[in-house]
Design an enzyme around this catalytic site. Structure first.
Site, short mmCIF file in Angstrom:
data_model
loop_
_atom_site.label_atom_id
_atom_site.label_comp_id
_atom_site.label_asym_id
_atom_site.label_seq_id
_atom_site.Cartn_x
_atom_site.Cartn_y
_atom_site.Cartn_z
N ASP A 160 1.48 -3.79 -19.64
CA ASP A 160 0.36 -3.15 -20.29
C ASP A 160 0.15 -3.44 -21.78
OD1 ASP A 160 0.49 -2.16 -17.76
OD2 ASP A 160 0.30 -0.07 -18.31
N TRP A 348 6.52 -3.31 -23.21
CA TRP A 348 6.48 -4.73 -22.84
C TRP A 348 6.54 -5.63 -24.07
CZ3 TRP A 348 7.02 -6.24 -17.86
CH2 TRP A 348 6.81 -5.27 -16.87
N GLU A 391 13.28 3.38 -16.64
CA GLU A 391 12.07 2.58 -16.44
C GLU A 391 12.28 1.15 -16.97
OE1 GLU A 391 8.72 4.40 -18.32
OE2 GLU A 391 7.25 3.02 -17.43
C1 GLC Z 1 3.19 1.17 -16.58
C2 GLC Z 1 3.62 -0.28 -16.39
C3 GLC Z 1 3.07 -0.80 -15.09
C4 GLC Z 1 3.51 0.12 -13.95
C5 GLC Z 1 3.17 1.57 -14.23
C6 GLC Z 1 3.80 2.53 -13.23
O1 GLC Z 1 1.83 1.28 -16.69
O2 GLC Z 1 3.23 -1.08 -17.45
O3 GLC Z 1 3.49 -2.10 -14.85
O4 GLC Z 1 2.96 -0.29 -12.75
O5 GLC Z 1 3.64 1.94 -15.50
O6 GLC Z 1 5.19 2.36 -13.20
#
Ligand code: GLC
Length: 429
Positions: A160, A348, A391
Site C-alpha cells: 500500500d 511497505w 503482520e
Molecule cells: C494492508 C496490506 C495489504 C493487505 C491488507 C490486509 O492493506 O498492505 O497487502 O492485503 O493490509 O492484510
C-alpha cells in the site's frame, strides 16, 4: 516449534468469521483477496474442506466482468475505513472497486499438486472462475495488449504505502470536492507505522474517481488519476498464469491452453519494460510518463518467481539480493536498506513480510539460487518463532510489528512446517 504451530492454527481459527477468514481482528474486519489466497494454503494443511470454502467465498464475490475484488464486505463494520459506503460498487456482496495481486491460481496449484482426488474435483469446479479472473487482468489492466499490467491504485499492488508509488501519487490533484472522511487505521496502530494524511487524501481521490465512472475499468485505465506498472503484480500474474496453465493441463482443459500460452508469452515479453538500467533491476514504472522508481524492493526480486530476464539480468538481480541480505539481519526487506527512503518499521517502506518471502523462496529455489532461497526461508522461520504471528517485521532487529495475530503469517508458518503439522495432527488425532 510445536507451540508456534498450535498458535498459528489458533490464530487462523480465531480470525474465522464463518466460511471466510479476516486478516486480523479489528484492524482488518473483512475478507481480503490475496490474504485469503495465502490463508487458504495454510488452512489446507489442517482442514482441506475449510480451505476450499475460503476460496469459494472469495470467488463468490467475483464481479460479472471477472474481477475478484480486493476486499469483500459481508457486513458493515463502522470500525473500518473505507467501507462499502465509500466504494459504492453496487455489487452483491458489497466489495471494493479494484483487485489485488492474483495469487489464487498459484495457491490452488500447490494444493492440487500435493492433494487428493477431492482437491482435483474442487479445482475443476473453480477453474472457469480463475480463467475469468485472469482474462479480466489481461484485458482491464492491459487493454492495448502490451504485456504490461497496470495498477490503478497503490492498494491494488498489496504494497500500500511503498515509495514505489510516490511518482504516480505525487501527480494526483486532490479535488476540492473530496469527500470528507475519518480514518480508522490510526486509532488501532501507532500512526508512525501508517501512511501520512496527505497520502491518504490521494488514496481516496482515486476511489472517488472510480466510483464517479461507475467503476468502468476501461475509463479508469485510460483516464484515472493513477496508472503504474508494479513488478509485484506483473510477476505474480505471470507466475499465476503459468500455474493456471499447469492446472489446465492436469485437469484436461485443452481448450484454454493456447490462450494461456499466448498470455504468458505476452506478459513475459512486457516485463522487459520494467527493467531499469540505472539500477540494473526491475522497478515500478509510471505507465503514462515512463518515469521509474529507483529502488529494488522485495517485489522486484519476484522476477525469479515470474521466471523472467536474460542470464545477465538474472545475475544482476541475484547480486542485488545478496547485497540487500548482507545489509540486514532478516530478509527480505520491502525496500532497499541502502536507499535513503528506507524505514525499517514503516509498513511497505522497509519491513519484512512473510507472504512475500514465501513467493521469493519459491522463485529463487526454482531458479537454482539455493543459498538465497535457504537464507530467506530460515529468516522467515526465525522471525515467526521469535515474535509470533505479526503482520510484518523489522529487518534490522526482527521486532514484530502491525497487527499481532495475522492470518497470513500463521498460514505461511504452517506451510513452512507442513511435515511437522501433519505429524502433530496425527498425534492428536
Ligand atoms: C494492508 C496490506 C495489504 C493487505 C491488507 C490486509 O492493506 O498492505 O497487502 O492485503 O493490509 O492484510
Amino acid at each position: 516449534m510445536a507451540s508456534r504451530i498450535e498458535e498459528a492454527i489458533k490464530t487462523i481459527k480465531m480470525n474465522d468469521r464463518g466460511g471466510f477468514t479476516v486478516p486480523t481482528n479489528r484492524l482488518y474486519p473483512y475478507q481480503w483477496n490475496w490474504d485469503s489466497g495465502f490463508t487458504a494454503l495454510g488452512i489446507w494443511h489442517f482442514n482441506k474442506w475449510r480451505a476450499w470454502l475460503e476460496i469459494m467465498a472469495l470467488l463468490d464475490a467475483q464481479w460479472e466482468d471477472g474481477m475478484v475484488p480486493h476486499i469483500v464486505f459481508r457486513q458493515n463494520d463502522p470500525d473500518y475505513f473505507p467501507g462499502p459506503g465509500v466504494w459504492q460498487t453496487n455489487t452483491e456482496p458489497a466489495s471494493s472497486g479494484h483487485s489485488q495481486p492474483p495469487v489464487l491460481a498459484s495457491m490452488i496449484l500447490r494444493m492440487v499438486q500435493n492433494g487428493t482426488a477431492y482437491d482435483m474435483r474442487k479445482a475443476h469446479e473453480v477453474f472457469p472462475r480463475l480463467m475469468d479472473y485472469h482474462r479480466w487482468f489481461a484485458s482491464a489492466r492491459d487493454p492495448q495488449g502490451t504485456g504490461v499490467i497496470g495498477i490503478i491504485h497503490p492498494w491494488e499492488s498489496g504494497r500500500d504505502n511503498c515509495p514505489d508509488w510516490d511518482i504516480g501519487m505525487n501527480t494526483i490533484d486532490v479535488p476540492g470536492n473530496l469527500m470528507t472522511y475519518k480514518r480508522r487505521d490510526t486509532s488501532h496502530v501507532d500512526s508512525d507505522q501508517r501512511p501520512t494524511q496527505e497520502q491518504y487524501d490521494r488514496f481516496i481521490t482515486i476511489i472517488q474517481f472510480g466510483r464517479e465512472t461507475g467503476w468502468d475499468h476501461r475509463r479508469i485505465h485510460a483516464e484515472g488519476p493513477f496508472l503504474m506498472a508494479d513488478p509485484g503484480v506483473q510477476f505474480i500474474f505471470l507466475r499465476a498464469t503459468r500455474d493456471l496453465l499447469t492446472l489446465a493441463e492436469m485437469l484436461g482443459m485443452d481448450e484454454v491452453t493456447d490462450e494461456l500460452r499466448g498470455l504468458i508469452a505476452r506478459v513475459s515479453e512486457g516485463s522487459n519494460w520494467l527493467w531499469n538500467d540505472n539500477v540494473g533491476g526491475y522497478c515500478a514504472r509510471d505507465i503514462r510518463t515512463g518515469a521509474f522508481s529507483d529502488a529494488i524492493t522485495n517485489a522486484s526480486m519476484l522476477s525469479f518467481y515470474g521466471d523472467v530476464g536474460s542470464p545477465e539480468q538474472r545475475a544482476s538481480m541475484a547480486a542485488h539480493c545478496r547485497r540487500i541480505l548482507a545489509a540486514c539481519q532478516y530478509g527480505m526487506p520491502s525496500w532497499d536498506p541502502e536507499h535513503e527512503d528506507f524505514e525499517s518499521r514503516r509498513y511497505w517502506r522497509g519491513p519484512v513480510w512473510a507472504i512475500m518471502n514465501h513467493m521469493l523462496v519459491t522463485g529463487l529455489a526454482d531458479a537454482g539460487e539455493d543459498m538465497l532461497a535457504q537464507r530467506i526461508r530460515s529468516d522467515t522461520q526465525k522471525l515467526i518463532e521469535k515474535e509470533g504471528m505479526a503482520e510484518y517485521f523489522d529487518p534490522l532487529d526482527g521486532t514484530g510489528l502491525g497487527g499481532m495475530d495475522f492470518s497470513w503469517t500463521a498460514a505461511i508458518y504452517l506451510d513452512h512446517c507442513q511435515d511437522r503439522v501433519a505429524e502433530l495432527l496425527k498425534e492428536t488425532g
